[in-house]
Design a protein around this motif. Structure first.
Motif, short mmCIF file in Angstrom:
data_model
loop_
_atom_site.label_atom_id
_atom_site.label_comp_id
_atom_site.label_asym_id
_atom_site.label_seq_id
_atom_site.Cartn_x
_atom_site.Cartn_y
_atom_site.Cartn_z
N ARG A 20 0.82 -1.22 0.00
CA ARG A 20 0.00 0.00 0.00
C ARG A 20 0.85 1.27 0.00
N PHE A 77 -2.32 13.21 7.14
CA PHE A 77 -2.66 11.96 7.83
C PHE A 77 -1.93 10.76 7.21
N ALA A 78 -1.85 10.77 5.86
CA ALA A 78 -1.21 9.66 5.16
C ALA A 78 0.26 9.53 5.52
N VAL A 94 -4.61 5.32 -3.74
CA VAL A 94 -5.95 4.93 -4.21
C VAL A 94 -6.92 6.10 -4.04
N GLU A 109 1.58 10.98 8.48
CA GLU A 109 1.69 10.86 9.95
C GLU A 109 1.67 9.39 10.37
N VAL A 110 0.78 8.62 9.76
CA VAL A 110 0.69 7.21 10.17
C VAL A 110 1.96 6.44 9.80
N LEU A 111 2.75 7.03 8.90
CA LEU A 111 4.01 6.36 8.54
C LEU A 111 5.15 6.83 9.42
N PHE A 114 -11.09 7.20 -4.57
CA PHE A 114 -12.43 6.61 -4.72
C PHE A 114 -13.45 7.65 -5.18
N LYS A 159 -13.59 9.51 0.48
CA LYS A 159 -13.09 8.95 1.75
C LYS A 159 -12.19 9.92 2.51
N LEU A 160 -12.73 11.09 2.79
CA LEU A 160 -11.97 12.08 3.57
C LEU A 160 -12.47 12.09 5.01
N LEU A 161 -11.63 12.59 5.91
CA LEU A 161 -12.05 12.76 7.31
C LEU A 161 -12.68 14.14 7.44
N ASP A 209 -16.21 8.24 -3.67
CA ASP A 209 -16.77 8.97 -2.52
C ASP A 209 -15.68 9.67 -1.68
N ARG A 229 -3.85 13.35 -1.20
CA ARG A 229 -3.52 12.37 -0.15
C ARG A 229 -2.94 11.09 -0.76
#
Lengths: 299, 235
Positions: free
Chosen positions: B80, B104-105, B85, B107-109, B87, B91-93, B89, B152
């Protein structure tokens, strides 16, 4: 550095989540609080009861009165037999002379009466004072002692000791069952809290997975959240234990019912209880969230 | 050089439905490919298998050197990180700003803050939303929200960008805006696979186009040949 950044982000997220679902978190925290208060009461009771039992055990002695005409050889023989019994810890011989002297020294009246007795007239018997290893078997040991030849009467406070020991046992068992039952209920409540957190953060989890967060990275915030709930839930019980126990101890002067039953001194006892409460809170919180993550976080 | 290689891939769901039948396909690095077909033809299943949301029942899938079919669940994140990816819809916060959504993409890394800032600003600049970084998704138009989602998806510099009907919810003009953003990203070297229903866009942009039907490749149109009825030159 990277691991620290991820961990600090996870901790921040966990705190955010605790406050975002505050009503649910509060329910779990309250349940942990109630459980831990019961745990604290049970532990304080059990540990004090344990101490009472130890004190009673130390004090309880079987006294074996020997026949009046027992000679020295027979006394030696009885002493060997007593030492040979399984449940016997120590054996102490007290001669009739020594008992008479003690009694006369203790009271002027005794002195006046007993000084007029000749050796043949004296009703005082030689005795053995026997301490046992296991107080629960004291009745059986007393019977074994009674069966020894030349042993006249055996006394150890029959009935009272057994009753006391069985009451202590009931208190210990009942508190243990209550604690286990409450811990199980609390764990289920935490599982539920984390389950709802997982559902409320479904989109976030989905995005985390999409952008390449590792499974561990996704799971850790929930585990930390359980841990936070556990720690928050243990605060009130810890304060209650520290202040409550000290206050009760001071008020009762460290004694319960009689001088015989002494309470455990507050320090370091309350710190030990507090540490145990904190650890139980953390373990229950983490265990609950681990179960929820395993069950509901399919990644 | 192939970035994606599928060999005899079959996907059968637990319900018994076969979504993909013995499909083989190669996509080169830097390519821009449309995947089209009617509803239920297997488009979504195909791309879900590329980012390992679904596992093939049979066959081999290689994406950027990773054997996707053999990838364990716990190692999916490695794939990943090489893929973005997008979509339909978005898929945002919704409780986070455009900047925070993109950040966010990273930060999680576990990337450092400064690096995150630079990369996020760059990504937002590329999609033309630098001036809306502080806006929340619900205050943005559909096209802008999709551009945040694209930012993102590309902020980590993926080799492959998978777009699942990115213009499905947008009007024609906005769709074209999104397409020009995607073209820009493709020019920078990112391979793009885009699933769409919008044949107007497919005709206009003249990319390689794969037409799926009932889980099979009905036609694989070379770049620029889709919509040209007289041209029989398929790949």
């Amino acid at each position: 550095m990277k691991a620290i950044r991820i961990l600090s982000r996870n901790i921040r997220d966990s705190f955010k989540s605790v406050f975002r679902n505050f009503s649910l978190s509060l329910a779990s925290i309250s349940c942990i609080t109630i459980t831990l208060i019961v745990v604290a009461i049970s532990m304080v009771l059990s540990l004090n009861v344990n101490r009472f039992t130890e004190l009673v055990e130390k004090d309880v002695t079987i006294v074996a009165f020997l026949d009046l005409e027992t000679n020295d050889v027979e006394i030696n023989d009885i002493s060997q037999k007593l030492k040979g019994l399984n449940n016997v810890e120590s054996v102490k011989f007290k001669s009739k002379q020594s008992i008479s002297e003690d009694m006369m020294a203790s009271s002027e009246t005794f002195k006046n009466i007993m000084s007029e007795w000749s050796e043949a007239e004296s009703p005082i018997q030689d005795t053995f004072q026997v301490k046992v290893k296991d107080i629960k078997l004291i009745g059986k040991t007393a019977d074994e002692i009674k069966a020894i030849e030349k042993v006249d009467v055996v006394k150890y406070g029959e009935g009272m000791v057994e009753e006391l020991v069985s009451i202590f046992d009931i208190v210990r068992r009942a508190s243990f069952i209550a604690v286990v039952a409450l811990i199980v209920v609390t764990a289920f409540l935490i599982i539920n809290t984390i389950k709802i957190t997982i559902f409320s953060r479904k989109r976030e989890i989905e995005i985390m997975r999409l952008v390449g967060a590792s499974n561990l990275n996704i799971k850790i915030p929930f585990i930390i959240e359980g841990l936070i709930l556990g720690v928050l839930g243990s605060i009130i019980p810890i304060i209650a234990t520290c202040y409550g126990y000290t206050a009760i101890y001071d008020k009762l002067g460290g004694k319960l019912f009689s001088d015989l039953i002494k309470m455990i001194k507050p320090a370091p006892f309350i710190y030990f209880i507090s540490l145990v409460l904190l650890i139980i809170g953390m373990i229950v919180g983490m265990f609950g969230s681990l179960r929820a993550v395993k069950k509901y976080l399919k990644i | 050089m192939d970035l994606i290689a599928l060999q005899n891939v079959r996907k059968q769901y637990k319900t018994g439905v076969v979504a993909i039948h013995d499909l083989s396909l190669n996509i080169e690095k830097g390519d821009f490919v449309f995947v089209i077909g009617s509803t239920g033809c297997g488009k979504s299943t195909l791309i879900k298998m590329l980012y390992r949301e679904e596992k093939p029942t049979k066959g081999k899938i290689i994406v950027g050197g990773i054997d996707v079919a053999k990838l364990r669940n716990s190692k999916v994140y490695k794939l990943r990180r090489k893929i973005g990816v997008v979509f339909q819809d978005y898929k945002l916060l919704n409780k986070s700003t455009a900047y925070e959504n993109v950040a966010f993409a990273l930060e999680v890394l576990g990337l450092p803050k400064d690096e995150i800032h630079d990369k996020v600003i760059k990504a937002l600049e590329l999609v033309g939303l630098k001036n809306k970084a502080k806006q929340y998704p619900l205050n943005l138009s559909g096209g802008e929200q999709q551009r945040v989602a694209i930012a993102r998806a590309i902020v980590n510099g993926p080799k492959l960008l998978i777009c699942d009907e990115p213009t499905g919810n947008l009007d024609e003009n906005t769709s074209l805006e999104i397409m020009s953003v995607l073209e820009e990203i493709n020019k920078l070297g990112t391979t793009i696979i885009m699933v769409t229903h919008d044949t107007t866009i497919v005709k206009k942009y003249k990319k390689r186009t794969i037409l799926l039907d009932s889980g099979r490749i009905l036609k694989d149109y070379k770049k620029g040949t889709y919509g040209n009825e007289s041209n029989k030159n398929t790949k």
